[in-house]
Design a protein around this motif. Structure first.
Motif, PDB file in Angstrom:
ATOM      1  N   SER A 101       0.828  -1.213   0.000  1.00 26.75           N
ATOM      2  CA  SER A 101       0.000   0.000   0.000  1.00 26.75           C
ATOM      3  C   SER A 101       0.860   1.261   0.000  1.00 26.75           C
ATOM      4  CB  SER A 101      -0.934  -0.001   1.214  1.00 26.75           C
ATOM      5  OG  SER A 101      -1.880  -1.034   1.128  1.00 26.75           O
ATOM      6  N   TYR A 102       1.878   1.289   0.851  1.00 24.52           N
ATOM      7  CA  TYR A 102       2.731   2.474   0.928  1.00 24.52           C
ATOM      8  C   TYR A 102       3.572   2.642  -0.334  1.00 24.52           C
ATOM      9  CZ  TYR A 102       1.415   2.716   5.843  1.00 24.52           C
ATOM     10  OH  TYR A 102       0.701   2.820   7.010  1.00 24.52           O
ATOM     11  N   ARG A 103       4.049   1.526  -0.876  1.00 24.67           N
ATOM     12  CA  ARG A 103       4.828   1.605  -2.114  1.00 24.67           C
ATOM     13  C   ARG A 103       3.967   2.126  -3.255  1.00 24.67           C
ATOM     14  NH1 ARG A 103       7.690  -4.275  -1.121  1.00 24.67           N
ATOM     15  NH2 ARG A 103       9.313  -3.532   0.322  1.00 24.67           N
ATOM     16  N   PHE A 104       2.758   1.604  -3.355  1.00 20.02           N
ATOM     17  CA  PHE A 104       1.845   2.065  -4.407  1.00 20.02           C
ATOM     18  C   PHE A 104       1.527   3.547  -4.216  1.00 20.02           C
ATOM     19  CE2 PHE A 104      -2.147   2.867  -6.495  1.00 20.02           C
ATOM     20  CZ  PHE A 104      -2.119   2.082  -7.638  1.00 20.02           C
ATOM     21  N   ALA A 105       1.288   3.960  -2.982  1.00 22.69           N
ATOM     22  CA  ALA A 105       0.932   5.355  -2.705  1.00 22.69           C
ATOM     23  C   ALA A 105       2.036   6.311  -3.131  1.00 22.69           C
ATOM     24  CB  ALA A 105       0.625   5.534  -1.221  1.00 22.69           C
ATOM     25  N   VAL A 106       3.282   5.939  -2.880  1.00 19.23           N
ATOM     26  CA  VAL A 106       4.414   6.790  -3.269  1.00 19.23           C
ATOM     27  C   VAL A 106       4.620   6.771  -4.779  1.00 19.23           C
ATOM     28  CG1 VAL A 106       6.912   7.130  -3.051  1.00 19.23           C
ATOM     29  CG2 VAL A 106       5.548   6.519  -1.039  1.00 19.23           C
ATOM     30  N   LEU A 107       4.402   5.621  -5.390  1.00 23.09           N
ATOM     31  CA  LEU A 107       4.760   5.427  -6.794  1.00 23.09           C
ATOM     32  C   LEU A 107       3.723   5.951  -7.774  1.00 23.09           C
ATOM     33  CD1 LEU A 107       6.462   4.209  -9.052  1.00 23.09           C
ATOM     34  CD2 LEU A 107       5.577   1.951  -8.442  1.00 23.09           C
ATOM     35  N   PHE A 236       6.039  12.241   0.241  1.00 21.00           N
ATOM     36  CA  PHE A 236       6.871  11.758  -0.861  1.00 21.00           C
ATOM     37  C   PHE A 236       6.089  11.737  -2.171  1.00 21.00           C
ATOM     38  CE2 PHE A 236       9.848  10.553   2.370  1.00 21.00           C
ATOM     39  CZ  PHE A 236      11.080  10.475   1.713  1.00 21.00           C
ATOM     40  N   ARG A 237       4.824  11.318  -2.105  1.00 22.15           N
ATOM     41  CA  ARG A 237       4.005  11.255  -3.328  1.00 22.15           C
ATOM     42  C   ARG A 237       3.815  12.625  -3.954  1.00 22.15           C
ATOM     43  NH1 ARG A 237       1.952  11.124  -7.380  1.00 22.15           N
ATOM     44  NH2 ARG A 237       3.754   9.789  -7.662  1.00 22.15           N
ATOM     45  N   LEU A 238       3.526  13.634  -3.131  1.00 21.37           N
ATOM     46  CA  LEU A 238       3.141  14.944  -3.645  1.00 21.37           C
ATOM     47  C   LEU A 238       4.300  15.914  -3.831  1.00 21.37           C
ATOM     48  CD1 LEU A 238      -0.128  15.590  -1.569  1.00 21.37           C
ATOM     49  CD2 LEU A 238       0.069  14.665  -3.880  1.00 21.37           C
ATOM     50  N   VAL A 239       5.411  15.688  -3.128  1.00 15.83           N
ATOM     51  CA  VAL A 239       6.509  16.655  -3.182  1.00 15.83           C
ATOM     52  C   VAL A 239       7.840  16.018  -3.588  1.00 15.83           C
ATOM     53  CG1 VAL A 239       7.822  18.382  -1.905  1.00 15.83           C
ATOM     54  CG2 VAL A 239       5.380  18.085  -1.422  1.00 15.83           C
ATOM     55  N   ILE A 240       8.299  15.017  -2.843  1.00 12.39           N
ATOM     56  CA  ILE A 240       9.643  14.482  -3.063  1.00 12.39           C
ATOM     57  C   ILE A 240       9.771  13.813  -4.428  1.00 12.39           C
ATOM     58  CG2 ILE A 240      11.450  12.993  -2.150  1.00 12.39           C
ATOM     59  CD1 ILE A 240      10.702  15.397  -0.392  1.00 12.39           C
ATOM     60  N   VAL A 241       8.814  12.952  -4.791  1.00 16.18           N
ATOM     61  CA  VAL A 241       8.872  12.289  -6.096  1.00 16.18           C
ATOM     62  C   VAL A 241       8.822  13.302  -7.240  1.00 16.18           C
ATOM     63  CG1 VAL A 241       7.582  10.788  -7.678  1.00 16.18           C
ATOM     64  CG2 VAL A 241       8.023  10.039  -5.341  1.00 16.18           C
ATOM     65  N   PRO A 242       7.910  14.291  -7.232  1.00 16.38           N
ATOM     66  CA  PRO A 242       7.929  15.294  -8.307  1.00 16.38           C
ATOM     67  C   PRO A 242       9.232  16.088  -8.370  1.00 16.38           C
ATOM     68  CG  PRO A 242       5.844  15.369  -7.142  1.00 16.38           C
ATOM     69  CD  PRO A 242       6.723  14.460  -6.362  1.00 16.38           C
ATOM     70  N   VAL A 243       9.798  16.434  -7.214  1.00 17.06           N
ATOM     71  CA  VAL A 243      11.055  17.195  -7.207  1.00 17.06           C
ATOM     72  C   VAL A 243      12.189  16.347  -7.788  1.00 17.06           C
ATOM     73  CG1 VAL A 243      12.821  18.207  -5.716  1.00 17.06           C
ATOM     74  CG2 VAL A 243      10.406  18.734  -5.322  1.00 17.06           C
ATOM     75  N   ALA A 244      12.227  15.062  -7.427  1.00 21.85           N
ATOM     76  CA  ALA A 244      13.243  14.168  -7.983  1.00 21.85           C
ATOM     77  C   ALA A 244      13.073  14.034  -9.493  1.00 21.85           C
ATOM     78  CB  ALA A 244      13.160  12.800  -7.307  1.00 21.85           C
ATOM     79  N   ALA A 268       2.815  14.642  -9.724  1.00 24.25           N
ATOM     80  CA  ALA A 268       2.468  15.270  -8.441  1.00 24.25           C
ATOM     81  C   ALA A 268       1.006  15.080  -8.061  1.00 24.25           C
ATOM     82  CB  ALA A 268       2.786  16.770  -8.505  1.00 24.25           C
ATOM     83  N   MET A 269       0.322  14.200  -8.771  1.00 27.75           N
ATOM     84  CA  MET A 269      -1.103  13.998  -8.511  1.00 27.75           C
ATOM     85  C   MET A 269      -1.337  13.150  -7.253  1.00 27.75           C
ATOM     86  SD  MET A 269      -2.886  15.670 -10.597  1.00 27.75           S
ATOM     87  CE  MET A 269      -1.725  16.979 -11.020  1.00 27.75           C
ATOM     88  N   PRO A 270      -2.539  13.234  -6.667  1.00 25.85           N
ATOM     89  CA  PRO A 270      -2.880  12.405  -5.497  1.00 25.85           C
ATOM     90  C   PRO A 270      -2.777  10.918  -5.811  1.00 25.85           C
ATOM     91  CG  PRO A 270      -4.524  14.112  -5.847  1.00 25.85           C
ATOM     92  CD  PRO A 270      -3.638  14.142  -7.040  1.00 25.85           C
ATOM     93  N   VAL A 271      -2.786  10.105  -4.780  1.00 19.83           N
ATOM     94  CA  VAL A 271      -2.621   8.653  -4.911  1.00 19.83           C
ATOM     95  C   VAL A 271      -3.672   8.075  -5.857  1.00 19.83           C
ATOM     96  CG1 VAL A 271      -2.670   6.450  -3.664  1.00 19.83           C
ATOM     97  CG2 VAL A 271      -1.629   8.480  -2.612  1.00 19.83           C
ATOM     98  N   CYS A 299      -4.276  17.407   0.534  1.00 21.05           N
ATOM     99  CA  CYS A 299      -3.006  18.149   0.520  1.00 21.05           C
ATOM    100  C   CYS A 299      -2.621  18.623  -0.872  1.00 21.05           C
ATOM    101  CB  CYS A 299      -1.893  17.295   1.103  1.00 21.05           C
ATOM    102  SG  CYS A 299      -2.084  16.891   2.850  1.00 21.05           S
ATOM    103  N   SER A 300      -3.081  17.926  -1.914  1.00 20.94           N
ATOM    104  CA  SER A 300      -2.676  18.290  -3.274  1.00 20.94           C
ATOM    105  C   SER A 300      -3.192  19.667  -3.684  1.00 20.94           C
ATOM    106  CB  SER A 300      -3.176  17.240  -4.266  1.00 20.94           C
ATOM    107  OG  SER A 300      -4.594  17.223  -4.328  1.00 20.94           O
ATOM    108  N   ILE A 301      -4.231  20.144  -3.024  1.00 14.15           N
ATOM    109  CA  ILE A 301      -4.748  21.477  -3.340  1.00 14.15           C
ATOM    110  C   ILE A 301      -3.681  22.541  -3.090  1.00 14.15           C
ATOM    111  CG2 ILE A 301      -6.498  23.201  -2.706  1.00 14.15           C
ATOM    112  CD1 ILE A 301      -8.355  20.852  -2.005  1.00 14.15           C
TER     113      ILE A 301
END
Length: 312
Positions: A101-107, A236-244, A268-271, A299-301
């Motif tokens: 679940s957490y891996r999918f949420a981040v990815l 990580f989903r909304l900020v760290i992954v998009p920045v990377a 940068a979209m929600p899960v 949070c994505s807003i």
């Protein structure tokens, strides 16, 4: 585009979500209606929206080289996201059985159902065309890597080939492949048929936003706010992954500012909503997945305008 203008666009997008929440609480959107509306959007309206992005005399098609460069960069972005997703779950020491679940949420973000309306609202129709091209690698990853996160290696190669075959029957992917053909051939004038497709596609944004608000209304807020690991995963989903992904895009050859912003914004979209469905299908605990989904939508807003500004 300033932070204020992007934030105002997000407020514009958020108000129909609030309306969806209200009409759900008032009993106008029942569970059965939501299922049928979701099916209509995913199988009809959203593919029409994808097709309409490449149709019309005013559409500026990317070159063949730019098209394949966009797809290549999209693939690299998901490889980066995979590495981050596995690293995060290792650091968080998540309870056994909930790693998927957490891996999918981040990815995986909801790049189609939510991403397309947001990209169109913030960047316009031209960016929607680039997002449609980037949807092709996303669907392949979603139906292979995404499923494997929950199913493991059960079924081996035969199982994964079936997942890939299922991916090929996805209406959104089929529409994206047609868009790819349009880009390669330059056949953007479909006449009356193109106009009709565009009309149907216009229902996607308002209906998807109302449906999102109605879905939020089904959650119990206090239950969704008590998992600290979900906050980390959502960050990580909304900020760290998009920045990377932005860092990778900056060094990718031939990328314009619009290309970069579109692809990074999609990341940068929600899960993705498929996560909860996979949990139920493979007998996993769906609670962490729903917590991450709920938090990411709220949070994505704020984070989407921030990511847009970072893209310049």
């Amino acid at each position: 585009m300033s932070f204020t203008s992007v934030a105002l666009q997000m407020v514009t997008v958020s108000l129909p979500i609030l309306l969806g929440w209200c009409i759900s609480k008032l009993g106008f959107m029942k569970a059965e209606f939501e299922r049928e509306l979701s099916r209509l959007l995913l199988q009809v309206a959203l593919p029409c929206l994808v097709l309409s992005s490449a149709l019309g005399d005013d559409v500026q098609l990317p070159s063949v080289a730019d098209t394949f460069s966009l797809m290549g960069l999209s693939i690299v972005m998901y490889v980066v996201a995979i590495v981050i997703a596995f690293a995060v779950t290792a650091v968080l020491r998540v309870p056994k059985g909930t790693e998927c679940s957490y891996r999918f949420a981040v990815l995986f973000g909801n790049a189609g159902f939510i991403g397309f309306p947001v990209v169109q609202a913030v960047l316009g129709k031209q960016a929607l065309l680039y997002a449609s091209i980037a949807l092709i690698p996303l669907n392949i990853f979603m139906f292979t890597v995404g499923v494997m996160l929950f199913s493991g290696t059960r079924g081996g190669l035969k199982k994964q080939l079936r997942n890939l075959a299922a991916c090929c029957k996805n209406p959104g992917l089929i529409a994206s492949l047609v868009v790819l053909v349009i880009v390669l051939t330059g056949w953007t004038d479909w006449g009356v048929l193109g106009d009709s497709i565009s009309i149907v596609g216009t229902m996607t944004t308002p209906a998807a936003l109302l449906l999102m608000g109605s879905s939020i209304a089904k959650y119990h807020p206090l239950d969704m706010l008590t998992n600290w690991r979900a906050y980390v995963a959502v960050a990580f989903r909304l900020v760290i992954v998009p920045v990377a992904c932005l860092a990778v895009a900056r060094v990718w050859p031939g990328m314009t500012s619009m290309f970069i912003t579109t692809l990074v914004l999609e990341m940068a979209m929600p899960v993705g909503s498929n996560g909860t469905l996979y949990c139920l299908q493979y007998g996993k605990d769906a609670r962490p997945m729903m917590q991450c989904t709920f938090l990411s939508i709220i949070c994505s807003i704020l984070t989407i305008p921030l990511v847009t500004m970072l893209c310049g």
